[in-house]
Design an enzyme around this catalytic site. Structure first.
Site, PDB file in Angstrom:
ATOM      1  N   LYS A 188       0.829  -1.198   0.000  1.00 18.05           N
ATOM      2  CA  LYS A 188       0.000   0.000   0.000  1.00 18.05           C
ATOM      3  C   LYS A 188       0.874   1.262   0.000  1.00 18.05           C
ATOM      4  O   LYS A 188       2.092   1.197  -0.035  1.00 18.05           O
ATOM      5  CB  LYS A 188      -0.948  -0.011   1.214  1.00 18.05           C
ATOM      6  CG  LYS A 188      -1.929  -1.184   1.230  1.00 18.05           C
ATOM      7  CD  LYS A 188      -2.769  -1.253  -0.019  1.00 18.05           C
ATOM      8  CE  LYS A 188      -4.013  -2.143   0.098  1.00 18.05           C
ATOM      9  NZ  LYS A 188      -3.825  -3.448   0.706  1.00 18.05           N
ATOM     10  N   ILE A 189       0.232   2.422   0.051  1.00 20.92           N
ATOM     11  CA  ILE A 189       0.946   3.676  -0.183  1.00 20.92           C
ATOM     12  C   ILE A 189       1.902   4.001   0.950  1.00 20.92           C
ATOM     13  O   ILE A 189       3.040   4.417   0.726  1.00 20.92           O
ATOM     14  CB  ILE A 189      -0.079   4.796  -0.433  1.00 20.92           C
ATOM     15  CG1 ILE A 189      -0.889   4.451  -1.699  1.00 20.92           C
ATOM     16  CG2 ILE A 189       0.611   6.153  -0.600  1.00 20.92           C
ATOM     17  CD1 ILE A 189      -2.170   5.229  -1.849  1.00 20.92           C
TER      18      ILE A 189
END
Length: 382
Positions: A188-189
């Site tokens: 994820k980010i």
């Protein structure tokens, strides 16, 4: 191999984790509250409740909204199974709403049609879970308006979307939902290795989720049934779970949050390059709604059905780690056993037959991206 996604761990991140290892607290110390405050402040929410995964956050969010047996939760078929399973964990019935053919998110028009029909049957949902696929926010204003009209609560599954914006405001600020959930999985980010967080502006919901993440046990006299026996005293006042985030994870998250905007900005640079380099190929590129600024967790293309498998396999064979997000949940055997069938959500099934996720991560170089594009071009020509 060029993976479809990967984390970026800096020396500052490593030092933050080492600092915790050398501290007095590995769990239940000061870092988790600091991480909660950092994320909540960034997105503009009043409360953050950190847990060990976004799946756990979805579960306690549903429980905090009193979802249970006899209730219904609706979500999109194009998401990871956790977006639906959280309803089953609570004993609720789960159903789906087909996707918009352009954004690939839950379609507000399909949702309205389904709500109108459900109202006549006395089967309205208690909770709706829109999922911000690939980081692009759903049409939350429309979904929120339907929530007001039909009386359901809203949990935004923003596992892909931290750092993104909707109508100029950060996703997670709670303007259009009761609770928003972020994921901090390594692809994820931002990452905490594993982890998730539920954001809300409702102090009661936050308190419920805090209780549920730690066995339903409290040391707060205001939550007890009688005056504490002494300073050692605690009570279990609910059936909770061991969903706590560790201090190590929180320290990593605090450090990663300092680079969130840079991470998302680089993803937008890569997306613009993909848009330019892939223009003119016989594929469908992702479309971004003008109301949104995507977190761009994923860059998904659609390839003609007859070519999808051969293209996918050719790219994997060439060392390009393409992936697929997602197989429609209603086609999974567990959900088929509940009565769902192929054809129930045709737009989602059309998407699945064509989708490929290309590599997208903020430490990806232009040279790596050029290799992905060149390999895709060759695969399409075969």
């Amino acid at each position: 191999m060029i993976p479809y996604g990967r984390q970026d761990i800096s020396q500052e991140d490593i030092d933050a984790v080492i600092g915790v290892l050398q501290s007095d607290f590995l769990t239940q110390g000061p870092m988790v509250p600091r991480f909660e405050a950092a994320v909540a402040a960034h997105v503009g929410a009043a409360h953050g409740v950190a847990v060990n995964s976004a799946t756990s956050a979805l579960h306690i969010a549903c429980l905090a909204l009193d979802l249970g047996p006899g209730d219904r939760l609706w979500t999109t078929p194009i998401t990871f199974v956790a977006s639906a399973n959280c309803g089953l964990y609570c004993g609720a019935e789960v159903d789906f709403v087909d996707i918009d053919p352009r954004t690939w998110n839950m379609c507000p028009r399909a949702l309205e049609r389904k709500l109108v029909a459900a109202e006549t049957q006395g089967r309205l949902p208690k909770v709706v879970v829109p999922v911000h696929l690939a980081g692009q926010p759903c049409d939350m204003a429309a979904i929120h308006a339907l929530g007001q009209r039909f009386g359901f609560r809203i949990i935004e599954d923003a596992s892909h979307a931290i750092g993104g914006r909707y109508r100029g405001e950060f996703i997670g600020n709670g303007r259009y939902s009761d609770i928003t959930v972020f994921s901090f999985h390594p692809v994820k980010i931002v990452t905490t290795a594993e982890g998730g967080m539920a954001l809300t502006n409702d102090a009661v919901l936050a308190s419920r989720m805090e209780l549920l993440r730690s066995h339903g046990v409290t040391r707060d006299p205001d939550q007890m049934t009688h005056t504490p026996d002494g300073p050692w005293y605690y009570q279990q006042v609910a059936l909770g779970f061991n969903y706590r985030m560790t201090e190590l994870q929180a320290a990593l998250g605090i450090s990663q949050m300092k680079r969130l905007e840079a991470f998302v900005a680089r993803r937008h640079e890569l997306a613009r390059r993909y848009d330019k380099l892939l223009a003119g190929l016989p594929i469908t590129l992702p479309w971004q709604h003008p109301d949104s600024y995507s977190g761009l967790h994923l860059y998904v293309i659609r390839v003609p059905v007859a070519r999808r498998r051969s293209v996918f396999e050719a790219m994997r064979a060439a060392g390009i780690g393409v992936n697929l997000h997602y197989i429609p949940i209603h086609t999974q055997p567990y959900y088929q056993a509940m009565g769902f069938r192929p054809g129930d959500f045709p737009e989602a099934e059309r998407y699945y037959a064509e989708a490929i996720s290309l590599p997208m991560y903020h430490v990806m170089t232009d040279a790596q991206q050029d290799r992905v594009v060149a390999t895709l071009m060759m695969a399409l020509e075969q």
